[in-house]
Motif scaffolding. Sequence first.
Motif, PDB file in Angstrom:
ATOM      1  N   PHE A  92       0.840  -1.203   0.000  1.00 14.66           N
ATOM      2  CA  PHE A  92       0.000   0.000   0.000  1.00 14.66           C
ATOM      3  C   PHE A  92       0.875   1.253   0.000  1.00 14.66           C
ATOM      4  O   PHE A  92       0.559   2.227  -0.683  1.00 14.66           O
ATOM      5  CB  PHE A  92      -0.963  -0.001   1.193  1.00 14.66           C
ATOM      6  CG  PHE A  92      -2.302  -0.606   0.880  1.00 14.66           C
ATOM      7  CD1 PHE A  92      -3.435   0.183   0.801  1.00 14.66           C
ATOM      8  CD2 PHE A  92      -2.432  -1.960   0.652  1.00 14.66           C
ATOM      9  CE1 PHE A  92      -4.670  -0.365   0.507  1.00 14.66           C
ATOM     10  CE2 PHE A  92      -3.656  -2.526   0.352  1.00 14.66           C
ATOM     11  CZ  PHE A  92      -4.790  -1.729   0.277  1.00 14.66           C
ATOM     12  N   LEU A  93       1.954   1.230   0.734  1.00 14.24           N
ATOM     13  CA  LEU A  93       2.884   2.366   0.727  1.00 14.24           C
ATOM     14  C   LEU A  93       3.567   2.493  -0.631  1.00 14.24           C
ATOM     15  O   LEU A  93       3.642   3.586  -1.202  1.00 14.24           O
ATOM     16  CB  LEU A  93       3.941   2.207   1.818  1.00 14.24           C
ATOM     17  CG  LEU A  93       3.476   2.421   3.244  1.00 14.24           C
ATOM     18  CD1 LEU A  93       4.594   2.062   4.218  1.00 14.24           C
ATOM     19  CD2 LEU A  93       3.011   3.844   3.462  1.00 14.24           C
ATOM     20  N   ASP A  94       4.056   1.397  -1.162  1.00 21.70           N
ATOM     21  CA  ASP A  94       4.808   1.418  -2.416  1.00 21.70           C
ATOM     22  C   ASP A  94       3.958   1.848  -3.608  1.00 21.70           C
ATOM     23  O   ASP A  94       4.483   2.416  -4.566  1.00 21.70           O
ATOM     24  CB  ASP A  94       5.399   0.028  -2.709  1.00 21.70           C
ATOM     25  CG  ASP A  94       6.462  -0.383  -1.707  1.00 21.70           C
ATOM     26  OD1 ASP A  94       6.971   0.491  -0.952  1.00 21.70           O
ATOM     27  OD2 ASP A  94       6.775  -1.597  -1.663  1.00 21.70           O
ATOM     28  N   HIS A  95       2.658   1.561  -3.561  1.00 24.58           N
ATOM     29  CA  HIS A  95       1.786   1.817  -4.711  1.00 24.58           C
ATOM     30  C   HIS A  95       0.761   2.920  -4.451  1.00 24.58           C
ATOM     31  O   HIS A  95      -0.218   3.030  -5.185  1.00 24.58           O
ATOM     32  CB  HIS A  95       1.092   0.520  -5.136  1.00 24.58           C
ATOM     33  CG  HIS A  95       2.064  -0.496  -5.634  1.00 24.58           C
ATOM     34  ND1 HIS A  95       2.523  -0.513  -6.927  1.00 24.58           N
ATOM     35  CD2 HIS A  95       2.718  -1.503  -4.996  1.00 24.58           C
ATOM     36  CE1 HIS A  95       3.388  -1.485  -7.070  1.00 24.58           C
ATOM     37  NE2 HIS A  95       3.531  -2.095  -5.905  1.00 24.58           N
ATOM     38  N   ASP A  96       1.006   3.727  -3.431  1.00 24.13           N
ATOM     39  CA  ASP A  96       0.099   4.835  -3.094  1.00 24.13           C
ATOM     40  C   ASP A  96      -1.357   4.367  -2.998  1.00 24.13           C
ATOM     41  O   ASP A  96      -2.253   4.963  -3.586  1.00 24.13           O
ATOM     42  CB  ASP A  96       0.231   5.978  -4.107  1.00 24.13           C
ATOM     43  CG  ASP A  96       1.588   6.631  -4.050  1.00 24.13           C
ATOM     44  OD1 ASP A  96       2.153   6.720  -2.940  1.00 24.13           O
ATOM     45  OD2 ASP A  96       2.094   7.049  -5.111  1.00 24.13           O
ATOM     46  N   GLY A  97      -1.572   3.314  -2.241  1.00 27.30           N
ATOM     47  CA  GLY A  97      -2.909   2.753  -2.069  1.00 27.30           C
ATOM     48  C   GLY A  97      -3.699   3.448  -0.977  1.00 27.30           C
ATOM     49  O   GLY A  97      -4.504   2.812  -0.300  1.00 27.30           O
ATOM     50  N   TYR A  98      -3.466   4.709  -0.787  1.00 27.50           N
ATOM     51  CA  TYR A  98      -4.172   5.474   0.243  1.00 27.50           C
ATOM     52  C   TYR A  98      -4.074   6.950  -0.113  1.00 27.50           C
ATOM     53  O   TYR A  98      -3.216   7.358  -0.897  1.00 27.50           O
ATOM     54  CB  TYR A  98      -3.535   5.251   1.620  1.00 27.50           C
ATOM     55  CG  TYR A  98      -2.087   5.657   1.637  1.00 27.50           C
ATOM     56  CD1 TYR A  98      -1.708   6.942   1.987  1.00 27.50           C
ATOM     57  CD2 TYR A  98      -1.095   4.771   1.231  1.00 27.50           C
ATOM     58  CE1 TYR A  98      -0.384   7.332   1.952  1.00 27.50           C
ATOM     59  CE2 TYR A  98       0.221   5.148   1.187  1.00 27.50           C
ATOM     60  CZ  TYR A  98       0.577   6.430   1.553  1.00 27.50           C
ATOM     61  OH  TYR A  98       1.885   6.808   1.496  1.00 27.50           O
ATOM     62  N   GLN A  99      -4.961   7.739   0.426  1.00 28.18           N
ATOM     63  CA  GLN A  99      -4.831   9.192   0.334  1.00 28.18           C
ATOM     64  C   GLN A  99      -5.025   9.763   1.728  1.00 28.18           C
ATOM     65  O   GLN A  99      -4.052   9.978   2.429  1.00 28.18           O
ATOM     66  CB  GLN A  99      -5.793   9.772  -0.700  1.00 28.18           C
ATOM     67  CG  GLN A  99      -5.287   9.538  -2.115  1.00 28.18           C
ATOM     68  CD  GLN A  99      -6.141  10.208  -3.157  1.00 28.18           C
ATOM     69  OE1 GLN A  99      -6.775  11.232  -2.938  1.00 28.18           O
ATOM     70  NE2 GLN A  99      -6.165   9.601  -4.335  1.00 28.18           N
ATOM     71  N   CYS A 100      -6.267   9.936   2.154  1.00 28.50           N
ATOM     72  CA  CYS A 100      -6.467  10.486   3.502  1.00 28.50           C
ATOM     73  C   CYS A 100      -6.136   9.450   4.570  1.00 28.50           C
ATOM     74  O   CYS A 100      -5.780   9.783   5.685  1.00 28.50           O
ATOM     75  CB  CYS A 100      -7.879  11.021   3.677  1.00 28.50           C
ATOM     76  SG  CYS A 100      -9.148   9.776   4.007  1.00 28.50           S
TER      77      CYS A 100
END
Length: 177
Positions: A92-100
């Motif tokens: 999730f960190l490596d692939h920008d699997g989050y925003q807020c």
Amino acid sequence: MDAEITLRVDGQERTVTVDTRTTLLDALRERLGVTAPKKGCDHGQCGSCTVLLDGRRHLTCLALAVAHDGAEVVTAAGLGGDEGLHPVQQAFLDHDGYQCGYCTPGQVCSAVGVLDEVRAGHASHVTRDLDAPPGLDDDEVRERMSGNLCRCGAYAGIVAAVRAAGEAADRTAGGAA
């Protein structure tokens, strides 16, 4: 009416007295101070409260705490260990699997559950060949993660993260799901 229950939360046995109408989400957050699962819709529609309950992903806002006395609960906070982040968390960190980040704990727990389901050979609604082990293409990930909503729209990163974690698990396990 109150009942005393025991839960094993993120590896730690916890005993708590709850009203028999208390949801597992409220028992975790309000009685035990476990804030990784989030209260989003409180109706089982958004997935923010997803945890691994006895090894399977589960919506805690729809579960009565007393029905899960003795259960093993793993939240996103309990996935990693002394060696660092869980591979799904890292993906999730490596692939920008989050925003807020509000939905992220539920997304991460659901993704771990998805990978376990694929490894176990469970088909989804979009599985093309029911006689072959399920794969993990974008359609499979979207279908399997469809119960987890992201208000920010980080879906492209989430799909990429789940696929990357699945591929990493394949390499580690020698090709199993």
